[in-house]
Design an enzyme around this catalytic site. Structure first.
Site, PDB file in Angstrom:
ATOM      1  N   CYS A 166       0.753  -1.276  -0.400  1.00  4.42           N
ATOM      2  CA  CYS A 166       0.277  -0.357   0.295  1.00  4.42           C
ATOM      3  C   CYS A 166       0.748   1.193   0.075  1.00  4.42           C
ATOM      4  O   CYS A 166       0.507   2.246  -0.485  1.00  4.42           O
ATOM      5  CB  CYS A 166      -1.058   0.163   1.166  1.00  4.42           C
ATOM      6  SG  CYS A 166      -2.192  -1.384   1.255  1.00  4.42           S
ATOM      7  N   HIS A 306      -2.155   7.616   6.088  1.00  3.23           N
ATOM      8  CA  HIS A 306      -2.638   6.413   5.438  1.00  3.23           C
ATOM      9  C   HIS A 306      -4.195   6.568   6.895  1.00  3.23           C
ATOM     10  O   HIS A 306      -4.701   5.949   5.526  1.00  3.23           O
ATOM     11  CB  HIS A 306      -1.556   5.387   6.287  1.00  3.23           C
ATOM     12  CG  HIS A 306      -1.387   4.177   5.191  1.00  3.23           C
ATOM     13  ND1 HIS A 306      -1.689   4.189   4.188  1.00  3.23           N
ATOM     14  CD2 HIS A 306      -2.000   2.777   6.016  1.00  3.23           C
ATOM     15  CE1 HIS A 306      -1.561   2.933   3.889  1.00  3.23           C
ATOM     16  NE2 HIS A 306      -1.780   2.208   5.274  1.00  3.23           N
ATOM     17  N   GLU A 317       0.347   5.228  13.682  1.00  5.65           N
ATOM     18  CA  GLU A 317       0.374   6.506  12.822  1.00  5.65           C
ATOM     19  C   GLU A 317       0.587   7.635  13.457  1.00  5.65           C
ATOM     20  O   GLU A 317       1.467   8.337  13.562  1.00  5.65           O
ATOM     21  CB  GLU A 317      -0.103   6.981  11.964  1.00  5.65           C
ATOM     22  CG  GLU A 317       0.469   7.580  10.747  1.00  5.65           C
ATOM     23  CD  GLU A 317      -0.855   7.509   9.434  1.00  5.65           C
ATOM     24  OE1 GLU A 317      -0.295   8.419   8.614  1.00  5.65           O
ATOM     25  OE2 GLU A 317      -1.900   6.993   9.745  1.00  5.65           O
ATOM     26  N   LYS A 338      -9.139   8.267   3.073  1.00  6.12           N
ATOM     27  CA  LYS A 338     -10.257   6.681   2.897  1.00  6.12           C
ATOM     28  C   LYS A 338     -11.104   6.967   3.527  1.00  6.12           C
ATOM     29  O   LYS A 338     -11.868   5.540   2.921  1.00  6.12           O
ATOM     30  CB  LYS A 338      -9.247   5.602   3.560  1.00  6.12           C
ATOM     31  CG  LYS A 338      -7.782   5.563   2.612  1.00  6.12           C
ATOM     32  CD  LYS A 338      -6.830   4.831   3.426  1.00  6.12           C
ATOM     33  CE  LYS A 338      -5.246   4.128   2.734  1.00  6.12           C
ATOM     34  NZ  LYS A 338      -4.276   5.517   2.845  1.00  6.12           N
ATOM     35  N   HIS A 343      -9.916   2.313   0.788  1.00  7.96           N
ATOM     36  CA  HIS A 343      -8.582   2.289   0.679  1.00  7.96           C
ATOM     37  C   HIS A 343      -7.665   1.579  -1.211  1.00  7.96           C
ATOM     38  O   HIS A 343      -8.791   0.329  -1.382  1.00  7.96           O
ATOM     39  CB  HIS A 343      -8.333   1.315   1.523  1.00  7.96           C
ATOM     40  CG  HIS A 343      -6.266   0.967   1.709  1.00  7.96           C
ATOM     41  ND1 HIS A 343      -5.715   1.821   1.194  1.00  7.96           N
ATOM     42  CD2 HIS A 343      -5.264   0.535   2.609  1.00  7.96           C
ATOM     43  CE1 HIS A 343      -4.663   1.769   0.805  1.00  7.96           C
ATOM     44  NE2 HIS A 343      -4.315   0.199   2.262  1.00  7.96           N
ATOM     45  N   PHE A 404       2.082  -3.658   3.772  1.00  7.17           N
ATOM     46  CA  PHE A 404       2.177  -4.617   3.984  1.00  7.17           C
ATOM     47  C   PHE A 404       4.157  -5.115   3.871  1.00  7.17           C
ATOM     48  O   PHE A 404       4.167  -4.861   2.876  1.00  7.17           O
ATOM     49  CB  PHE A 404       1.619  -6.023   3.551  1.00  7.17           C
ATOM     50  CG  PHE A 404       0.282  -6.133   4.233  1.00  7.17           C
ATOM     51  CD1 PHE A 404      -1.069  -5.356   5.079  1.00  7.17           C
ATOM     52  CD2 PHE A 404      -1.031  -6.836   3.514  1.00  7.17           C
ATOM     53  CE1 PHE A 404      -1.897  -5.317   6.141  1.00  7.17           C
ATOM     54  CE2 PHE A 404      -1.801  -7.134   4.426  1.00  7.17           C
ATOM     55  CZ  PHE A 404      -2.930  -6.271   5.521  1.00  7.17           C
TER      56      PHE A 404
END
Length: 417
Positions: A166, A306, A317, A338, A343, A404
């Site tokens: 991502c 994010h 985050e 998002k 996403h 990931f």
């Protein structure tokens, strides 16, 4: 340090919020959610029944029949937004000194997932001689969007596809930024695309317990920072940006949206799918990007987080951001777009870069929607823009993406002066 400046001269966007930059931006400013019941297949057998699908997408409005026939959806999305960005930039490769001055760095997290699913299903269902579409392999390759963009526009310079889950399109942006600074290109079309609303993707991410199961109210499902968040909403689409060497853009009289002034990547080196609980890799990533820009977190007006609406990720985050703030006075406002787009996986960084750039251009920070009760684990020095847009002068914007594998990528945009 190379002194070449890198500016943005063209934009293209495609998501559940709209089929061009303007509709995406207007709907984001107005806090619209793109989430709805999945229409592409029967999702009732999965735990999650909804996603942020494109609406009224007509590839033939920008792509010819052959491009559509031989392309997976993720490549169609890429070509579509690349076309908008090229048109927006008023750019013709034939007018450059050399086609080798123009390149493509384009990313995708999954590549042609739908093509792969359909071809393998067809093979398994065929009781006689197995047959595969002759375009099977080129359609699902993860680099094919980049290749098809270069073919469509005649860009003969650097051409490749980074993959960092991502964080992919922020990685692509950073590579494009560097190639231009290094003098290896004058123009690079960069961004990312993914078409992950498929049975395998919904099933796979559902098995990871990464997706929200708020089936009774999809539009409120993506709720970053909220105490009741239960996972992200799958989105799809693409976003394209034209990065250009400043002197080249000035010479051709291009309009300039903003300047790219810093970028960095780090790794958490922690877990396959979970972010570092204290955000160590993310914090260092932002610090390095800002250092390259000659800035600190105190200089940043807007941070597009994010923030996917997952229980662990949102907290780590914000801890990373708080670590940089370190008790100092700051003017930073944060939002998570998002919550509206869903996403977009490998395309997330690119469309969030566009939202960051538009915030600079218009002095408007888009909101985080659906957050009703803040998670008490969110640090108290984090100022989140909730529910409605905030009018504010934005000179510097920072955009984060994490993926990931522990990938972190941050890009810094600055008002062009």
């Amino acid at each position: 340090m190379n002194s070449r400046r890198v500016v943005i001269t063209g934009l293209g966007a495609l998501s559940g919020l709209g089929n061009d930059v303007n509709s995406n931006w207007e709907n984001a400013k107005n806090g619209k959610s793109a989430a709805a019941a999945i229409s592409y297949f029967d999702a009732s057998k999965f735990k999650t029944h909804f996603a942020a699908e494109l609406k009224g997408f007509e590839p033939s409005s920008r792509l010819d029949r052959n491009d559509i026939k031989r392309s997976d959806l993720y490549t169609q999305y890429a070509l579509y937004t690349a076309s908008e960005a090229m048109e927006d930039a008023g750019l013709q490769v034939s007018e450059l000194d050399s086609p080798f001055d123009a390149g493509v760095i384009w990313g995708s997290s999954q590549g042609g997932m739908l093509t792969f699913e359909n071809e393998v299903k067809g093979y398994l269902e065929n009781d006689s001689t197995p047959r595969f579409n002759p375009f099977f392999i080129p359609k699902f390759l993860g680099n094919m969007a980049s290749g098809m963009i270069s073919i469509k526009f005649g860009m003969m310079g650097v051409n490749f596809s980074p993959v960092s889950a991502c964080a992919t399109s922020n990685s692509a942006l950073m590579e494009a930024f560097n190639y231009i600074r290094w003098g290896k290109a004058k123009v690079i079309l960069t961004g990312g695309s993914d078409a992950p609303i498929t049975e395998a993707s919904i099933g796979g991410f559902g098995a990871l317990k990464a997706l929200s199961n708020r089936n009774e109210d999809p539009q409120s499902a993506s709720r970053p920072f909220d105490i009741q968040r239960d996972g992200f909403v799958m989105g799809e689409g693409a976003a394209a940006l034209i990065l250009e060497e400043y002197e080249h853009a000035k010479k051709r009289g291009a309009k300039i949206y903003a300047e790219v002034v810093g970028a960095a990547m780090t790794s958490d080196a922690y877990h396959m799918t979970a972010t570092h609980p204290e955000g160590l890799g993310a914090s260092k990533c932002m610090e390095l990007a800002l250092k390259e820009a000659g800035l600190t977190i105190q200089d940043v007006d807007y941070l597009n987080a994010h923030a996917t609406s997952t229980p662990l990720g949102d907290v780590s985050e914000t801890k990373a951001i708080s670590k940089l703030i370190n008790g100092a006075d700051n003017k930073l406002h944060i939002s998570a777009t998002k919550s509206m787009t869903g996403h977009l996986l490998g395309a997330a960084g690119a469309i969030e870069a566009i939202f960051s750039i538009k915030a600079i251009n218009e002095g408007v920070i888009p909101p985080t929607i659906n957050t009703e009760e803040l998670d008490p684990n969110i640090p108290s020095d984090i100022e989140i823009v909730y529910k409605e847009s905030l009018e504010k002068k934005v000179k510097v914007a920072l955009s984060n993406t994490f993926g990931f594998g522990g990938h972190n990528a941050s890009v810094v945009f600055k008002e062009f002066i």
